[in-house]
Design an enzyme around this catalytic site. Sequence first.
Site, PDB file in Angstrom:
ATOM      1  N   ASN A  17       0.837  -1.212   0.000  1.00  0.00           N
ATOM      2  CA  ASN A  17       0.000   0.000   0.000  1.00  0.00           C
ATOM      3  C   ASN A  17       0.865   1.251   0.000  1.00  0.00           C
ATOM      4  O   ASN A  17       0.563   2.230  -0.696  1.00  0.00           O
ATOM      5  CB  ASN A  17      -0.971  -0.002   1.178  1.00  0.00           C
ATOM      6  CG  ASN A  17      -2.216  -0.802   0.863  1.00  0.00           C
ATOM      7  OD1 ASN A  17      -3.054  -0.373   0.077  1.00  0.00           O
ATOM      8  ND2 ASN A  17      -2.322  -1.992   1.453  1.00  0.00           N
ATOM      9  N   ARG A  94       0.082  -2.178  14.816  1.00  0.00           N
ATOM     10  CA  ARG A  94       0.009  -1.844  16.237  1.00  0.00           C
ATOM     11  C   ARG A  94      -1.158  -0.904  16.463  1.00  0.00           C
ATOM     12  O   ARG A  94      -1.441  -0.056  15.605  1.00  0.00           O
ATOM     13  CB  ARG A  94       1.299  -1.151  16.684  1.00  0.00           C
ATOM     14  CG  ARG A  94       2.315  -2.072  17.311  1.00  0.00           C
ATOM     15  CD  ARG A  94       3.592  -1.323  17.598  1.00  0.00           C
ATOM     16  NE  ARG A  94       3.577  -0.643  18.894  1.00  0.00           N
ATOM     17  CZ  ARG A  94       3.861  -1.237  20.052  1.00  0.00           C
ATOM     18  NH1 ARG A  94       4.159  -2.515  20.091  1.00  0.00           N
ATOM     19  NH2 ARG A  94       3.857  -0.552  21.183  1.00  0.00           N
ATOM     20  N   ASN A 110      -6.486   4.842   7.867  1.00  0.00           N
ATOM     21  CA  ASN A 110      -6.095   3.433   7.863  1.00  0.00           C
ATOM     22  C   ASN A 110      -6.812   2.745   6.707  1.00  0.00           C
ATOM     23  O   ASN A 110      -7.876   3.179   6.278  1.00  0.00           O
ATOM     24  CB  ASN A 110      -6.500   2.763   9.185  1.00  0.00           C
ATOM     25  CG  ASN A 110      -6.066   1.308   9.244  1.00  0.00           C
ATOM     26  OD1 ASN A 110      -4.942   0.963   8.859  1.00  0.00           O
ATOM     27  ND2 ASN A 110      -6.944   0.435   9.712  1.00  0.00           N
ATOM     28  N   HIS A 112      -8.291  -1.075   5.564  1.00  0.00           N
ATOM     29  CA  HIS A 112      -8.633  -2.378   6.127  1.00  0.00           C
ATOM     30  C   HIS A 112      -9.232  -3.240   5.016  1.00  0.00           C
ATOM     31  O   HIS A 112     -10.080  -2.765   4.251  1.00  0.00           O
ATOM     32  CB  HIS A 112      -9.629  -2.209   7.283  1.00  0.00           C
ATOM     33  CG  HIS A 112      -9.933  -3.505   7.958  1.00  0.00           C
ATOM     34  ND1 HIS A 112      -9.040  -4.116   8.818  1.00  0.00           N
ATOM     35  CD2 HIS A 112     -11.010  -4.323   7.870  1.00  0.00           C
ATOM     36  CE1 HIS A 112      -9.564  -5.261   9.230  1.00  0.00           C
ATOM     37  NE2 HIS A 112     -10.754  -5.407   8.676  1.00  0.00           N
TER      38      HIS A 112
END
Length: 203
Positions: A17, A94, A110, A112
Amino acid sequence: MSTMHRLGILLSGRGSNFIAIADSVAAGRIPNAEISVVISNKADAPGLAAASARNLTALAIEANGRKRAEHDAAIVAALREHRVDLVCLAGYMRLLSPSFIQAFPQRILNIHPSLLPAFPGLDAQHQAFEYGIKIAGCTVHFVDEQLDHGVIVLQRAIPVEESDDAQTLSARILEQEHIAYTEAIKRVLSGEYVIEGRRFRKR
Ligand code: GRF
């Protein structure tokens, strides 16, 4: 004059990514953006080597037994030092401490590999495949204090094919991730959005 947006990438592993984002930045697909720093909590992450190979500032900041808040403070300090204004988690394995999240309010993204809120957590593609879903996909969202939970910027969906196994499905989701992250960063950096409750929409 348009200001340059400074991206900070956090990763722990492969870094595909990150590479997709770096390619987009280099090709001018994310206007007025540069990658200011790439940080990994694992010194041997292939993604970190890929960042060095691209002559980007690549830092390993390992926890080394420190408490999460202390480790995160070191990462926040590095992000500040490089004047990062948007943090992109790209396979960063994390959880972030509340003080990290508060240091960059609505400025941490983020990605996912599921259509949230389905299948948060680890191994989402396998969880989804085993569950028997027919539509898979990925989600780019702002990070808040709950795992895989913040406001959704965008999702991309693909059908599960009869011939898929968990591996082929994961690979096709990953292709979508690489498209989705660039698009989401572009939308966020444009500033042309409002957040109403959990809804992110164009202004
Ligand atoms: C991706 O599937 C991403 O959605 C998840 O972790 C994986 C990272 O892959 N958060 P890569 O390191 O970007 O190749």
